[in-house]
Design an enzyme around this catalytic site. Structure first.
Site, PDB file in Angstrom:
ATOM      1  N   TRP A 165       3.076  -7.261   3.474  1.00 27.89           N
ATOM      2  CA  TRP A 165       2.035  -7.992   2.743  1.00 27.89           C
ATOM      3  C   TRP A 165       1.334  -7.061   1.757  1.00 27.89           C
ATOM      4  O   TRP A 165       0.979  -7.469   0.645  1.00 27.89           O
ATOM      5  CB  TRP A 165       1.002  -8.562   3.729  1.00 27.89           C
ATOM      6  CG  TRP A 165      -0.143  -9.275   3.075  1.00 27.89           C
ATOM      7  CD1 TRP A 165      -0.231 -10.608   2.780  1.00 27.89           C
ATOM      8  CD2 TRP A 165      -1.384  -8.692   2.641  1.00 27.89           C
ATOM      9  NE1 TRP A 165      -1.437 -10.897   2.182  1.00 27.89           N
ATOM     10  CE2 TRP A 165      -2.170  -9.740   2.084  1.00 27.89           C
ATOM     11  CE3 TRP A 165      -1.919  -7.408   2.662  1.00 27.89           C
ATOM     12  CZ2 TRP A 165      -3.450  -9.523   1.561  1.00 27.89           C
ATOM     13  CZ3 TRP A 165      -3.182  -7.195   2.134  1.00 27.89           C
ATOM     14  CH2 TRP A 165      -3.939  -8.239   1.595  1.00 27.89           C
ATOM     15  N   HIS A 166       1.163  -5.804   2.144  1.00 28.79           N
ATOM     16  CA  HIS A 166       0.444  -4.866   1.287  1.00 28.79           C
ATOM     17  C   HIS A 166       1.249  -4.459   0.062  1.00 28.79           C
ATOM     18  O   HIS A 166       0.654  -4.064  -0.954  1.00 28.79           O
ATOM     19  CB  HIS A 166       0.044  -3.623   2.082  1.00 28.79           C
ATOM     20  CG  HIS A 166      -1.160  -3.814   2.930  1.00 28.79           C
ATOM     21  ND1 HIS A 166      -1.106  -4.400   4.182  1.00 28.79           N
ATOM     22  CD2 HIS A 166      -2.466  -3.514   2.722  1.00 28.79           C
ATOM     23  CE1 HIS A 166      -2.323  -4.449   4.700  1.00 28.79           C
ATOM     24  NE2 HIS A 166      -3.165  -3.917   3.836  1.00 28.79           N
ATOM     25  N   GLY A 167       2.556  -4.521   0.122  1.00 23.28           N
ATOM     26  CA  GLY A 167       3.324  -4.139  -1.054  1.00 23.28           C
ATOM     27  C   GLY A 167       4.814  -4.223  -0.830  1.00 23.28           C
ATOM     28  O   GLY A 167       5.306  -4.085   0.300  1.00 23.28           O
ATOM     29  N   SER A 195       2.588  -7.262   8.118  1.00 20.49           N
ATOM     30  CA  SER A 195       1.348  -6.814   7.498  1.00 20.49           C
ATOM     31  C   SER A 195       1.612  -5.709   6.480  1.00 20.49           C
ATOM     32  O   SER A 195       1.029  -5.697   5.389  1.00 20.49           O
ATOM     33  CB  SER A 195       0.376  -6.300   8.569  1.00 20.49           C
ATOM     34  OG  SER A 195      -0.774  -5.733   7.980  1.00 20.49           O
ATOM     35  N   PHE A 241      -2.569  -5.865  -4.467  1.00 22.24           N
ATOM     36  CA  PHE A 241      -2.011  -6.616  -3.355  1.00 22.24           C
ATOM     37  C   PHE A 241      -2.304  -8.097  -3.483  1.00 22.24           C
ATOM     38  O   PHE A 241      -1.767  -8.897  -2.758  1.00 22.24           O
ATOM     39  CB  PHE A 241      -2.575  -6.096  -2.018  1.00 22.24           C
ATOM     40  CG  PHE A 241      -2.385  -4.596  -1.863  1.00 22.24           C
ATOM     41  CD1 PHE A 241      -1.182  -4.003  -2.187  1.00 22.24           C
ATOM     42  CD2 PHE A 241      -3.420  -3.814  -1.410  1.00 22.24           C
ATOM     43  CE1 PHE A 241      -1.022  -2.630  -2.055  1.00 22.24           C
ATOM     44  CE2 PHE A 241      -3.257  -2.440  -1.267  1.00 22.24           C
ATOM     45  CZ  PHE A 241      -2.063  -1.849  -1.592  1.00 22.24           C
TER      46      PHE A 241
END
Length: 464
Positions: free
Chosen positions: A322-324, A319, A464
């Protein structure tokens, strides 16, 4: 196109007017064209990626449904997932991955450097890729039938209110709504207006106002006091909440004006009494996605405490990534994984309480906001070694009047969140609709005429 761009305030009314004038069977074509225009406003060439993702997932879902053997079904869904994740990997993670290889090589004694490929990051790529993946997974599991109408499926992926920053919709929730012959309802316009008013108030009046003070401190970590960095971190907690939940409110409001209901993405997360509850209230659609398509397939909580904690850590590390494409996001996700594992192992059914939960979340926000890992640790070091409360306002580039305004905005936030719903049975429905839209107009005018101190800021989750 951004919800706060002047052109959007022409785009939305024009789209709504045509939508309600057209016969229901033709509305999908209008919304599809409007959604492509909305995305092409950022960069027309990036439409090629969206179209590729749509076509691959659409065809693979059809193949998955028609395959006669489980092996054939699996091949189709694996191919679709590989293409979608491959696109995401190239455009979002290639520089990060190659940079990590070069860093490892330098640690082993090699003298090499890498400046990056500098590939343009497509707006909202993580959102629409995950939405197409949830569709193919659900078809594979037999939860939804494969959509035969390519136009409706494409609209499901690119529906403009939620295309760039969610919520990440499930096919079983959104696709049927896109096909329904919605009739004009005053209550939908009232609720849509209420959501738009909430969203613009949170984004324009609150998030954009707070952004400048946060940037002043985090843009000069080694030159400001720890008190300013601590205050900036708390302000960032509210900035990112108002920014992202504001986007979600506006997205829901735009869809509701067409009779379409998007999923709730936030439910007052800072009122949570535990980190576990926080994640039930924060970015709900993404939390649900990782729960259903990663955490549960890994085994969830069915295989003992150790395996449960391992599954939590894997889920939150992914997770974070996923954000960066930055180690700061990995550490942010990992820290939340540690929080959740600790709550499960140590506290069990007890809750740490709202104050402690908020403190833990803010500590993790330091990694999320920092440009790099060294900067994040520098923030913590300054807080504990150079607190300097006397220079707080100067370090934040904040006047006393702005301090008062900031306090008032934070006090008003719960009232904005609780703007009352107006039902169709209410005799004052028309007055409420008028009030909501005059409120939106006032906010927009403030944005362009008055609140220009820090300039325009893009929605944070666009990256994102």
């Amino acid at each position: 196109m951004s919800f706060t761009a002047p052109v959007f305030f022409l785009f939305l009314p024009a789209t709504l007017l045509l939508y309600w004038l057209l016969p229901p069977k033709r509305r999908w074509l209008l919304l599809l064209a409007a959604s492509f225009l909305f995305y092409a406003w950022f960069n027309v060439w990036l439409l090629a990626l969206v179209v590729t993702t749509i076509l691959v997932s659409y065809l693979c879902a059809r193949l998955t449904e028609s395959a006669e053997t489980p092996k054939g079904k699996k091949k189709a869904v694996v191919f679709s997932t590989a293409v979608c994740l491959g696109i995401l990997a190239v455009f979002k993670y290639l520089d990060f991955a190659v940079g990590c290889v070069f860093s490892l090589a330098n640690l082993l004694g090699a003298d090499v450097s890498f400046s990056g490929f500098h590939i343009l990051l497509p707006m909202g790529i993580s959102f629409y890729v995950f939405q197409t993946m949830s569709y193919t997974f659900d078809v594979y599991r037999g939860r939804v039938p494969a959509e035969k109408h390519l136009g409706y499926y494409a609209l499901f992926v690119v529906f403009f209110p939620q295309l760039v920053a969610g919520p990440i919709e499930r096919p079983g929730d959104l696709l049927p709504q896109l096909k329904q012959p919605h009739s004009f309802q005053a209550e939908d316009f009232a609720e849509g207006g209420r959501l738009l008013l909430k969203g613009y108030a949170k984004k324009v009046l609150m998030a954009d106002f707070l952004a400048g003070f946060v940037d002043s401190a985090y843009g000069n970590v080694n030159g400001v006091g720890g008190a300013a960095l601590a205050a900036a971190t708390v302000l960032f907690a509210f900035q990112i909440y108002c920014d992202f939940s504001g986007y979600s409110d506006i997205a829901q409001g735009c869809a509701r004006l067409m009779g379409i209901r998007l999923s709730d993405n936030f439910r007052r997360p800072y009122a949570a009494g535990s980190v576990r509850e926080f994640w039930r209230r924060w970015h709900i659609s993404l939390t649900g996605w990782f729960r259903d398509y990663l955490y549960i397939p890994l085994g969830g909580s069915r295989k003992g405490r150790f395996r449960t904690c391992l599954n939590i850590m894997i889920t939150f590390l992914v997770s974070g990534l996923w954000h960066g494409a930055n180690w700061t996001f990995v550490l942010w996700g990992g820290l939340h994984g540690v929080y959740l594992a600790a709550e499960r192992l140590i506290l069990k059914k007890k809750e740490p309480g709202k104050a402690i939960t908020f403190l833990l979340v803010c500590l993790a926000w330091v990694f999320f906001r920092s440009a790099g890992v060294q900067e994040a640790f520098a923030v913590f070091a300054r807080i504990f070694t150079a607190f300097r409360p006397g220079s707080l306002l100067a370090d934040l580039a904040m006047t006393r009047l702005e301090l008062v305004i900031t306090a008032l905005l934070l006090i008003l936030l719960p009232f904005v969140e609780r703007l009352p719903r107006i039902s169709g049975e209410n005799r004052n429905l028309g007055a409420a609709v008028t009030l909501w839209y005059f409120g939106i107009l006032a906010i927009v005018l403030c944005r362009f005429l008055v609140l220009s101190r820090h300039g325009e800021t893009a929605f944070l989750y666009f990256q994102f």
